[in-house]
Design an enzyme around this catalytic site. Sequence first.
Site, PDB file in Angstrom:
ATOM      1  CG  ASP A  33      62.013  30.288  30.885  1.00 14.43           C
ATOM      2  OD1 ASP A  33      60.947  30.130  30.236  1.00 14.43           O
ATOM      3  OD2 ASP A  33      62.106  30.153  32.122  1.00 14.43           O
ATOM      4  CE1 TYR A  34      70.770  31.446  26.159  1.00 11.38           C
ATOM      5  CE2 TYR A  34      70.029  30.298  24.178  1.00 11.38           C
ATOM      6  CZ  TYR A  34      70.976  31.079  24.842  1.00 11.38           C
ATOM      7  OH  TYR A  34      72.107  31.476  24.178  1.00 11.38           O
ATOM      8  CG  PHE A  36      60.676  34.938  26.124  1.00 13.55           C
ATOM      9  CD1 PHE A  36      59.467  35.066  25.454  1.00 13.55           C
ATOM     10  CD2 PHE A  36      61.052  35.954  27.003  1.00 13.55           C
ATOM     11  CE1 PHE A  36      58.654  36.184  25.647  1.00 13.55           C
ATOM     12  CE2 PHE A  36      60.255  37.073  27.211  1.00 13.55           C
ATOM     13  CZ  PHE A  36      59.050  37.175  26.526  1.00 13.55           C
ATOM     14  CG  ASP A  37      65.520  35.391  28.799  1.00 15.48           C
ATOM     15  OD1 ASP A  37      64.416  35.986  28.885  1.00 15.48           O
ATOM     16  OD2 ASP A  37      66.019  34.716  29.723  1.00 15.48           O
ATOM     17  CB  SER A  82      32.174  49.255  47.040  1.00 22.49           C
ATOM     18  OG  SER A  82      31.116  49.779  47.738  1.00 22.49           O
ATOM     19  CG  LEU A  83      30.715  44.338  44.400  1.00 19.65           C
ATOM     20  CD1 LEU A  83      31.459  43.015  44.322  1.00 19.65           C
ATOM     21  CD2 LEU A  83      29.627  44.389  43.353  1.00 19.65           C
ATOM     22  CE  LYS A 115      34.103  41.236  47.163  1.00 16.59           C
ATOM     23  NZ  LYS A 115      35.275  41.716  47.877  1.00 16.59           N
ATOM     24  CG  ASP A 117      41.274  39.107  49.382  1.00 18.59           C
ATOM     25  OD1 ASP A 117      40.901  40.283  49.225  1.00 18.59           O
ATOM     26  OD2 ASP A 117      41.545  38.613  50.488  1.00 18.59           O
ATOM     27  CD  GLU A 172      40.378  42.663  43.299  1.00 17.65           C
ATOM     28  OE1 GLU A 172      39.606  43.284  42.538  1.00 17.65           O
ATOM     29  OE2 GLU A 172      40.451  42.893  44.510  1.00 17.65           O
ATOM     30  CE  LYS A 287      30.598  40.813  38.708  1.00 15.79           C
ATOM     31  NZ  LYS A 287      31.861  40.743  37.988  1.00 15.79           N
ATOM     32  CB  CYS A 405      35.313  63.743  77.380  1.00 15.22           C
ATOM     33  SG  CYS A 405      36.242  63.829  75.854  1.00 15.22           S
ATOM     34  CB  CYS A 423      32.527  64.400  74.604  1.00 16.78           C
ATOM     35  SG  CYS A 423      33.215  65.973  75.139  1.00 16.78           S
TER      36      CYS A 423
END
Length: 667
Positions: A33-34, A36-37, A82-83, A115, A117, A172, A287, A405, A423
Site C-alpha cells: 500500500d505504501y 502504491f501511495d 426490471s425482471l 442476484k 443485492d 450492481e 437468462k 371513509c 369511498c
Amino acid sequence: MTRSIADTIAALRKELEKHNYNYYVLDNPTISDYEFDMKLKELEALEAAHPEFFDPNSPTQRVGGQITKNFTTVAHKNRMYSLDNSYSKEDLLDWEKRIEKILGTSQVAYTCELKYDGASINLTYENGALKSAVTRGDGVQGDDVTTNIKTIRSIPLHLHDDTLADFEIRGEIILPLDGFNKMNKERVEAGEDPYRNPRNTASGSLKLQDSTEVANRPLDCLLYHVVANYNPFKTHDEALQFASKAGFKIPNTYKVVHSVDEIFEYINFWDTERHKLPYETDGVVVKVNSIAHQEELGYTAKSPRWAIAYKYKAEQKSTVLESISYQVGRTGAITPVANLAPIELAGTIVKRASLHNADQIAKLDIRVNDTVFVEKGGEIIPKVIGVDLSKRPDDSTPTQYIAHCPECNTELIRKEGEAQHYCPNEYGCPPQITGKIQHFISRKATDIEGLGAETVELLYKEGLIQNYADLYELKEEQIIPLERMAEKSAENMVKGIEKSKEIPFERVLFALGIRYVGETVSKKLARHFKSIDRLMEASFDELIQVDEIGDKIAQSIIIFFADEQNRTIVERLKNYGVQLALSAEVLENQKDTLQGKTFVVSGVFEKISRDDLKKSIENNGGKVSSSISKKTDYVIAGDNMGPSKRVKAEELGIPIISEDDYFAMID
Ligand code: AMP
Ligand code: ZN
C-alpha cells in the site's frame, strides 16, 4: 522535454490502474500500500504541475474531491427493464414453456447468475474509456453519478481488451458485508446510529454530494450485462467473458446450463452456499444464453422475456399487531394497513404491513393485539400472512371493518366481485382529489416539471386547486406566498404547467385517470378514435370493437364521460390548449394499411431493427404477436429465423415474407 513528462504521466497512470485492478478485482496485490501511495503522490504532483495533461479518467480522480449539488437526470439510451419473478420450479417450467413456444425449439441454453443485492448502475464506455455512470432511476431515466462511481476502484476507467470499445454495461453497486460492518462499528463508536442494511447504504452512497466520502466507502461493483448496438457476441456467456477480460468484476459463480432441472440444482446449491459469499444476494437470475434467442424473445412492457429472477424464500417473523389504519387511494380504494410493534426483517425495521382487504382480514381472523406472522418478499411493503392463535389475548374481539371513509366519512361501498371497499365521494374526498391531480402530473402522464406530489397537496389545502383543470388557472402571485415557495419555484411551476400543453393526446388521455385506462389502453384508444370528442361519443359496442378493449374498460369509459363534472373538466382542458386530439403530424404517420392483420417477426433484419419493425407494423395499423398460430397473417423472416418456426408457419400455410416484401406492402 514536454513529451517525456507526458510519457511519465501516461506510464504512471497505467501502472497505478494495473495495481488497482490487481488489488480490487483480482484480490491479488503485487505492491505494498505504501509503494502504491508513493506512486499516486508522484502522479498527483505531476498532474498539478502540468494541468494541460488533465484526464478525467486518471487514477488520481478516484480519491474524489468533487461536490455535486444536484445530480443531472439523463435518459437511458437503452431502457433498464426490471425482471419478472418466479418462486417455484413450476414457475420456471412455465417460463421455459413460453420461451420454447416463441423460439420454436427446445434446445435452449441458460446462464444462471446470482442476484446481487445492491443498486443497479449503467456504465457507458466510449473509445474504451468510462464515459458516464447513471443510476437505474425509473428505468427510462436515471441520475448521472459518474464522479461518485469513478471512486470505486474495481470499475475500470480504461478497458484492458479492445474487442469492443463502445458499449454500455450494467451491474450492481454493492457494499460487501465486511466493509458494511466496519462502517457501522465506526459509526457506533462515534455515537451515530448504525446503517440498516448494505443495500440501502450502497444505493444511498451513490447520491452523496461529496465524492471524497464515496471514495472512503468500501463499495464494489459486480457486472452482469453488456449492451451493445452491434453485438459481437453469440452468447451472454461470451459477453461476460469479454467483460471479465476487459477488467470488470464478474463473479465466477455463474454457470451455463441446459434444463430447468439444472437451473434448480443451481438454485438449491446456492440457497445455502450464498451465505458464505462476502456480499448479500437475494435470488438467482436465469437468462437465455443465446443473444439471437434473446433478440427473438424481446421484451414485455416491463421486463425481458429472456430472463427471469428466482427469489429465495422471504424471511418471516412474528410481532404484535398494535392497530389497524385505513388508507384511501386515488380511485377511492381503501387499503387496510397493520401497525406493528417494530421488528427487524430481512435487514430493515418493519413497522407497517399490508392487510390487503376486508376478506383477507376475515379469512385470517386478524385482530388487534394478535401476534401475527409478517413476511417480506420481493415487494417493498411487507405483508401479514397469519396469526399465532396460541398467543391471542383472552379479551380479544373480532375486527370490525370500517363502514365509513376515514377521510371524508362517506359510507363505503363494495362492488360485486371486488375485494376492495371504495369511498364513492370522488369529488369531495381529499386523498381522491389530490390523488387524481398527482396522477395527472406524473411522469408517464403530463410530466409537469416544477410540481410534485407534496405541492399538489399544499395547493389543494390552500384552496387553489380542486381538480387538474384548475392547474391551468394558477398564477405566480397566488403561489409565491405559500409555504416553502419562492418566486423562482412559482415561475418554474407555471412554466411547467404551460409546457404540458404540448404533451400528446395519448398521454393526456392516460392522465385523465379513467379507471382501467392505463398507458397501453390510452395509446390504443387515441390511435383508434383520434380525438377526445370521438371517444366521448363512442358507444359501448364501438368501444369493444377496439383491439384489447373489453367490457370492463368500455364500461368504465362510458361512466367517466357520462359524468357532467368530467365533461366540464375535459372542455376546460380543451380551452386551455391541452392536446385532446392526435396532432396532424401523428395522423400523417399513422396509416391503416395493415388494419386487421397480425404479424410475427422472427430473425435479424438488415434495414431495420426488430423493434422498429414492430413499431412500423403498429403505426400502420397492424398487430404484432410473439408466436405463430392460426390467427397469424404473415411471418416476416430475417436471418437466423428459428427452423421450427418456419416448419410451423409452413404447416399452417402462413406466408413467410422478407423485410422488402413488408416495405412493399406498406408503401
Ligand atoms: P427487480 O428490481 O426485482 O425487478 O430486479 C431487477 C434487478 O435485479 C436489476 O435491475 C438488477 O439491478 C438486479 N440484478 C442483480 N443481479 C442481477 C443479475 N445477475 N442479472 C440481472 N439483474 C441483476
Ligand atoms: Zn372519502
